[in-house]
Enzyme design. Structure first.
Site, PDB file in Angstrom:
ATOM      1  N   HIS A 196       1.041  -1.151   0.111  1.00 32.40           N
ATOM      2  CA  HIS A 196       0.101  -0.168   0.043  1.00 32.40           C
ATOM      3  C   HIS A 196       0.784   0.932  -0.145  1.00 32.40           C
ATOM      4  O   HIS A 196       2.037   1.277  -0.354  1.00 32.40           O
ATOM      5  CB  HIS A 196      -1.041   0.322   0.923  1.00 32.40           C
ATOM      6  CG  HIS A 196      -0.501   0.083   2.929  1.00 32.40           C
ATOM      7  ND1 HIS A 196       0.217   0.845   2.981  1.00 32.40           N
ATOM      8  CD2 HIS A 196      -0.132  -1.042   3.020  1.00 32.40           C
ATOM      9  CE1 HIS A 196       0.796   0.467   4.161  1.00 32.40           C
ATOM     10  NE2 HIS A 196       0.014  -0.614   4.529  1.00 32.40           N
ATOM     11  N   HIS A 253       4.293   1.407   2.457  1.00 32.82           N
ATOM     12  CA  HIS A 253       5.111   0.860   1.487  1.00 32.82           C
ATOM     13  C   HIS A 253       5.895   1.196   0.949  1.00 32.82           C
ATOM     14  O   HIS A 253       7.164   1.345   0.572  1.00 32.82           O
ATOM     15  CB  HIS A 253       4.946  -0.826   1.256  1.00 32.82           C
ATOM     16  CG  HIS A 253       3.812  -1.751   2.404  1.00 32.82           C
ATOM     17  ND1 HIS A 253       2.452  -1.750   2.076  1.00 32.82           N
ATOM     18  CD2 HIS A 253       4.438  -1.832   3.587  1.00 32.82           C
ATOM     19  CE1 HIS A 253       2.135  -2.833   3.111  1.00 32.82           C
ATOM     20  NE2 HIS A 253       3.561  -2.996   4.135  1.00 32.82           N
ATOM     21  N   CYS A 310       1.713 -12.252  21.908  1.00 37.09           N
ATOM     22  CA  CYS A 310       0.674 -11.801  20.706  1.00 37.09           C
ATOM     23  C   CYS A 310       0.532 -12.608  19.086  1.00 37.09           C
ATOM     24  O   CYS A 310       2.397 -11.915  19.410  1.00 37.09           O
ATOM     25  CB  CYS A 310       0.815 -10.098  21.477  1.00 37.09           C
ATOM     26  SG  CYS A 310      -0.860  -9.999  19.765  1.00 37.09           S
ATOM     27  N   CYS A 315       1.398  -9.296  16.688  1.00 37.27           N
ATOM     28  CA  CYS A 315       3.012  -8.951  16.898  1.00 37.27           C
ATOM     29  C   CYS A 315       4.145  -9.817  16.726  1.00 37.27           C
ATOM     30  O   CYS A 315       5.363  -8.755  16.629  1.00 37.27           O
ATOM     31  CB  CYS A 315       3.221  -7.550  18.228  1.00 37.27           C
ATOM     32  SG  CYS A 315       1.901  -7.057  18.700  1.00 37.27           S
ATOM     33  N   CYS A 335      -3.181  -6.793  24.269  1.00 40.82           N
ATOM     34  CA  CYS A 335      -1.862  -6.178  23.682  1.00 40.82           C
ATOM     35  C   CYS A 335      -2.304  -4.978  23.322  1.00 40.82           C
ATOM     36  O   CYS A 335      -3.525  -4.869  23.243  1.00 40.82           O
ATOM     37  CB  CYS A 335      -1.777  -7.965  22.500  1.00 40.82           C
ATOM     38  SG  CYS A 335      -1.260  -6.357  20.793  1.00 40.82           S
ATOM     39  N   HIS A 341      -2.878  -4.721  19.536  1.00 40.36           N
ATOM     40  CA  HIS A 341      -4.206  -5.767  18.546  1.00 40.36           C
ATOM     41  C   HIS A 341      -5.077  -5.696  19.372  1.00 40.36           C
ATOM     42  O   HIS A 341      -5.995  -6.277  18.800  1.00 40.36           O
ATOM     43  CB  HIS A 341      -3.678  -6.957  18.041  1.00 40.36           C
ATOM     44  CG  HIS A 341      -3.090  -6.696  17.389  1.00 40.36           C
ATOM     45  ND1 HIS A 341      -1.130  -6.615  17.774  1.00 40.36           N
ATOM     46  CD2 HIS A 341      -2.882  -7.019  15.471  1.00 40.36           C
ATOM     47  CE1 HIS A 341      -0.635  -6.446  16.941  1.00 40.36           C
ATOM     48  NE2 HIS A 341      -1.164  -7.003  14.825  1.00 40.36           N
ATOM     49  N   LYS A 350      -4.934   6.116  10.928  1.00 42.13           N
ATOM     50  CA  LYS A 350      -4.340   5.083  10.252  1.00 42.13           C
ATOM     51  C   LYS A 350      -5.027   4.558   9.050  1.00 42.13           C
ATOM     52  O   LYS A 350      -5.527   4.831   8.940  1.00 42.13           O
ATOM     53  CB  LYS A 350      -3.781   4.234  11.415  1.00 42.13           C
ATOM     54  CG  LYS A 350      -1.957   3.854  11.624  1.00 42.13           C
ATOM     55  CD  LYS A 350      -1.955   3.131  12.018  1.00 42.13           C
ATOM     56  CE  LYS A 350      -0.232   2.171  11.158  1.00 42.13           C
ATOM     57  NZ  LYS A 350       0.360   1.814  12.727  1.00 42.13           N
ATOM     58  N   LYS A 367      -6.567  -2.150   6.751  1.00 49.21           N
ATOM     59  CA  LYS A 367      -7.591  -2.756   5.472  1.00 49.21           C
ATOM     60  C   LYS A 367      -9.444  -2.703   6.199  1.00 49.21           C
ATOM     61  O   LYS A 367     -10.112  -2.098   5.236  1.00 49.21           O
ATOM     62  CB  LYS A 367      -7.838  -3.904   5.722  1.00 49.21           C
ATOM     63  CG  LYS A 367      -7.901  -4.524   4.428  1.00 49.21           C
ATOM     64  CD  LYS A 367      -7.475  -6.188   4.185  1.00 49.21           C
ATOM     65  CE  LYS A 367      -5.883  -6.603   4.696  1.00 49.21           C
ATOM     66  NZ  LYS A 367      -6.070  -8.525   4.454  1.00 49.21           N
TER      67      LYS A 367
HETATM   68  O1  ME8 Z   1       7.153  -4.603  10.332  1.00 49.34           O
HETATM   69  N1  ME8 Z   1       3.045   5.752   6.562  1.00 49.34           N
HETATM   70  O2  ME8 Z   1       6.859  -4.975   7.929  1.00 49.34           O
HETATM   71  P1  ME8 Z   1       5.619  -4.337   7.919  1.00 49.34           P
HETATM   72  C1  ME8 Z   1       3.998   5.186   6.477  1.00 49.34           C
HETATM   73  N2  ME8 Z   1       8.443  -6.878   8.092  1.00 49.34           N
HETATM   74  N3  ME8 Z   1       4.882   3.608   5.994  1.00 49.34           N
HETATM   75  C2  ME8 Z   1       4.038   2.916   6.185  1.00 49.34           C
HETATM   76  C3  ME8 Z   1       3.285   2.787   6.483  1.00 49.34           C
HETATM   77  C4  ME8 Z   1       2.552   3.989   6.975  1.00 49.34           C
HETATM   78  N4  ME8 Z   1       1.394   3.969   7.005  1.00 49.34           N
HETATM   79  N5  ME8 Z   1       2.459   1.411   7.172  1.00 49.34           N
HETATM   80  C5  ME8 Z   1       3.820   0.159   6.394  1.00 49.34           C
HETATM   81  C6  ME8 Z   1       7.876  -4.952   8.881  1.00 49.34           C
HETATM   82  N6  ME8 Z   1       4.601   1.686   6.572  1.00 49.34           N
HETATM   83  C7  ME8 Z   1       8.802  -6.354   8.905  1.00 49.34           C
HETATM   84  C8  ME8 Z   1       9.932  -5.589   8.786  1.00 49.34           C
HETATM   85  S1  ME8 Z   1      13.162  -4.865   8.574  1.00 49.34           S
HETATM   86  C9  ME8 Z   1      14.004  -5.916   9.328  1.00 49.34           C
HETATM   87  C10 ME8 Z   1      11.285  -5.931   9.325  1.00 49.34           C
HETATM   88  C11 ME8 Z   1       6.155   1.235   5.717  1.00 49.34           C
HETATM   89  O3  ME8 Z   1       4.892  -4.896   6.270  1.00 49.34           O
HETATM   90  C12 ME8 Z   1       6.900   2.069   6.851  1.00 49.34           C
HETATM   91  O4  ME8 Z   1       8.308   1.625   5.944  1.00 49.34           O
HETATM   92  O5  ME8 Z   1       4.641  -4.321   9.056  1.00 49.34           O
HETATM   93  C13 ME8 Z   1       7.193   0.442   7.310  1.00 49.34           C
HETATM   94  O6  ME8 Z   1       8.696   0.954   8.420  1.00 49.34           O
HETATM   95  C14 ME8 Z   1       7.015  -0.015   7.384  1.00 49.34           C
HETATM   96  O7  ME8 Z   1       6.021  -0.408   6.218  1.00 49.34           O
HETATM   97  C15 ME8 Z   1       6.614  -1.768   7.875  1.00 49.34           C
HETATM   98  O8  ME8 Z   1       6.429  -3.205   6.913  1.00 49.34           O
END
Ligand code: ME8
Length: 659
Positions: free
Chosen positions: A18, A21, A126, A129, A143, A146, A295, A298
């Site tokens: 989204h 990312h 959890c 998390c 938690c 969540h 925020k 979904k």
């Molecule tokens: O945490 N605004 O993966 P994740 C800005 N797999 N950036 C956002 C966002 C938002 N509303 N939502 C998500 C993980 N992001 C782990 C990471 S690294 C070794 C492991 C982006 O899929 C932002 O970069 O939950 C955030 O840190 C990341 O997606 C979290 O991705």
């Protein structure tokens, strides 16, 4: 030759890609392009995080096996990035065999160094998390993220001796002010380290409970904790320990959002230290994209699909908007109205207009050929100085991840160029038959436009190339992405007349103004009305506060009895079974942290307050609230029904006096 290595988080494959990312990955792409434009050799790593309970459950939900599930979602991420102009060097998956092998090597190394031990552990787990919570961290037994009931699990596990490295990490962060940036996140990590609540890290899961993970090399009954596995991607992805890329590019920089500050700010540097590896150069932390102040989620149905927006408004306009609209580190709101407004003001009015005005005059007066430069007037000199200054700002601001400010500073030049046209009035010079000066004015404008287009390349690569093309210039990408880049944009500062005389220059409007669709106009109007009503209500409230609550005057001697101090919040949590109360540990510069209970839980999220500074009445007699002794009071500012926390405009030492 210097090198630059940038990473994004590797995204969980339990959700489709989204806007959030896309933002991190686009920012990383612009950073790598920016460093490439300085002649550095660059490497950009992104990918997907595919192990852990969450993935297994998501696969089960749709009746498939974990491998097929991760293959399909990972593909969605991988195929989206080229559509957003992103050019990464490696797309890593934590299920890649080379990554799995390297995680085992890393674990073995840390184990051999004596930093992994076996122990019994009980905690509230959890799945959302992927972590254990202590009793204290739960909110009414749920938690806090969540709001679901975690499972209590008592089991034997392996632990990483993280606590051994925490004093070293604290000192390192104190001595390297921009290691974690912007500063607020550095302060948050320092507050976590000072809070004394961090323990050793549980890094295993018994296979009897979870088998979708990387087996521990020293105990085949266990798999590795998903975060320990995931963080190692940053070095396995460049072929640690003896690949060329690793020796060339490590240590590099990470880019993450604030949600994953703790694993990156605390787990990862201590893991590297334990393995005897140099730690990363910078952790760059950004805020959240919000949709109308909430925020994205979904369940709220407000998830923004980046491919749709890029398709609707053009990829480069979308990239520009993301970098220009969010002050790096803070949250920002995404809306199509804001994008259209930004498009019309910055791209159509300022930049597009500049190019079409100058190039159509050049076509009319010089048959599109590049006129020669002429003697430099005072006004020309001022403009040239401003162009050099803008470029200098560009390099320093962009290089220190202040993207919005960097673009703003470049736009000062764009707007100054438009004003220069109005002042010099080429149409009058034409009427007067002063062809030499007319040519010199247009030439100087085009020289400045070329510099602007070159700077813009990291953010809007296609637009930059098109603008340069209109000026009869090219920017061969091979020069910037080649194995031996030989171009450094900084060499353009103070250098003029790099364009060849007589080069044809053509024009077409790259950014025709966008009409605001009626439904967006209505939504924006409704929002404006609500904001106006809220403002009026606040004003009214303020009046009430001033008239009704003015208290009798006190003498200075009475005022002096108060000991008002600035404190830094070390920890903050909800008081169980009390809706309004938060329990703070506050650093007031004393030997021990103060414990203060405050009735502000309905206005703030505890995790957002950690690391912030607050004003405290330090000599208020202790009071017992719900059985907890409160040693002071936090000052708040009332604004109608809402509250804010007054604080100094920049960080001051904890315990500073307010007077
Ligand atoms: O945490 N605004 O993966 P994740 C800005 N797999 N950036 C956002 C966002 C938002 N509303 N939502 C998500 C993980 N992001 C782990 C990471 S690294 C070794 C492991 C982006 O899929 C932002 O970069 O939950 C955030 O840190 C990341 O997606 C979290 O991705």
């Amino acid at each position: 030759m210097s090198s630059f290595f940038i990473t994004t988080p590797i995204y969980y494959v339990n959700a489709r890609p989204h806007l959030g990312h896309a933002y991190s990955t686009i920012v990383a792409d612009t950073m790598r392009r920016f460093h490439a434009s300085l002649g550095e050799e660059t490497f950009f790593l992104t990918g997907t995080d595919e192990h852990g309970d969450k993935i297994v459950r998501s696969a089960e939900k749709i009746g498939t096996d974990p491998q097929s599930f991760v293959d399909s979602v990972s593909r969605e991420f991988r195929t989206l990035w080229p559509k957003l102009g992103i050019r990464h060097d490696r797309f890593i998956r934590t299920t890649d065999p080379d990554h799995m092998e390297k995680v085992q090597r890393f674990l073995q190394k840390v184990y051999d160094n004596g930093d992994i031990y076996f122990g019994e552990f009980g905690g509230h787990y959890c799945t959302g998390c992927e972590r254990f919570y202590t009793e204290k961290e739960l909110e009414n037994g749920l938690c806090p993220q969540h709001l679901t009931k975690p499972e209590f699990i008592q089991e034997k596990n392996y632990f990483f001796r993280m606590s051994k490295y925490l004093p070293w990490l604290k000192e390192y962060i104190e001595q390297h002010p921009d290691f974690i940036r912007p500063e607020r996140y550095r302060n948050e990590v320092l507050a976590m380290l000072e809070g004394g609540v961090l323990e050793d890290l549980c890094i295993s899961r018994p296979k009897s409970r979870l088998s979708w993970g990387i087996e521990l090399p020293f105990d085949t009954d266990y798999v590795c904790y998903v975060w320990f596995d995931a963080l190692i991607n940053y070095i396995s992805g460049i072929d640690w320990p003896d690949g060329d890329a690793f020796s060339k590019f490590w240590p590099g920089e990470h880019l993450v959002a604030k949600d994953i500050l703790k694993p990156h700010g605390i787990f990862w540097p201590t893991m590297l230290k334990s393995a005897g590896l140099p730690i990363y150069d910078h952790l760059n932390v950004h805020g959240y994209w919000l949709i109308r102040e909430t925020k994205m989620s979904k369940s709220l149905g407000n998830v923004v699909d980046p491919a749709v927006i890029a398709e609707r408004y053009g990829l480069d306009a979308f990239r520009y908007f993301l970098l220009r609209e969010m002050p790096f580190g803070s949250d920002a709101s995404f809306s199509e109205e804001a994008l259209i407004n930004r498009f019309n003001s910055d791209l159509a009015n300022d930049l597009g207009n500049l190019f079409s005005r100058v190039l159509s005059m050049n076509a009319k007066y010089f048959g599109s050929a590049l006129p020669p430069s002429g003697p430099v007037s005072e006004d020309d000199r001022t403009l040239m100085d401003l162009a050099d200054e803008s470029m200098r700002n560009w390099f320093s601001l962009f290089g220190s991840v202040q993207f919005a400010k960097a673009l703003d500073s470049l736009w000062e030049l764009v707007r100054a160029l438009n004003r220069y046209i109005d002042r010099q009035a080429p149409w009058t010079l034409y009427k007067q038959g002063d062809n030499a000066r007319l040519g010199a004015v247009l030439r100087l404008l085009m020289e400045c436009m070329r510099k602007t287009a070159l700077c813009l390349w990291p953010v809007m690569p296609e637009t930059s190339e098109k603008l340069l093309h209109q000026l009869g210039q090219t920017l061969p990408e091979s020069e910037l992405f080649g194995t031996a880049p030989n171009y450094d944009l900084r060499t353009e500062i103070g250098v003029w007349n790099r364009m060849t005389e007589g080069t044809p220059a053509a024009s077409s409007n790259l950014f025709p103004r966008l009409e605001m669709p009626e439904e967006l106009k209505q939504a924006a109007e409704a929002e404006k009305q609500t904001a106006k009503a809220e403002k009026q209500a606040r004003k009214q409230n303020r009046k009430n506060v001033i008239t009704e609550e003015t208290k009798p005057a006190v003498t200075f001697a009475d005022f002096e009895k108060l000991d008002l101090r600035v404190g830094t919040v070390l920890s903050c949590e909800r008081v169980p079974k009390a809706d309004k109360l938060l329990l703070f540990k506050i650093d007031l510069g004393e030997t021990e942290a103060r414990q203060i209970v405050s009735g502000i839980a309905q206005h703030f999220k505890p995790e957002e307050l950690v690391g912030r500074q607050v004003c405290v009445v330090a000599n208020l007699a202790p009071r017992t609230i719900r059985g907890i002794v409160s040693q002071g009071m936090i000052l708040t500012a009332e604004n109608g029904d809402s509250l804010s926390l007054p604080a100094p405009t920049s960080m001051v030492p904890a315990g500073s006096k307010l007077c």
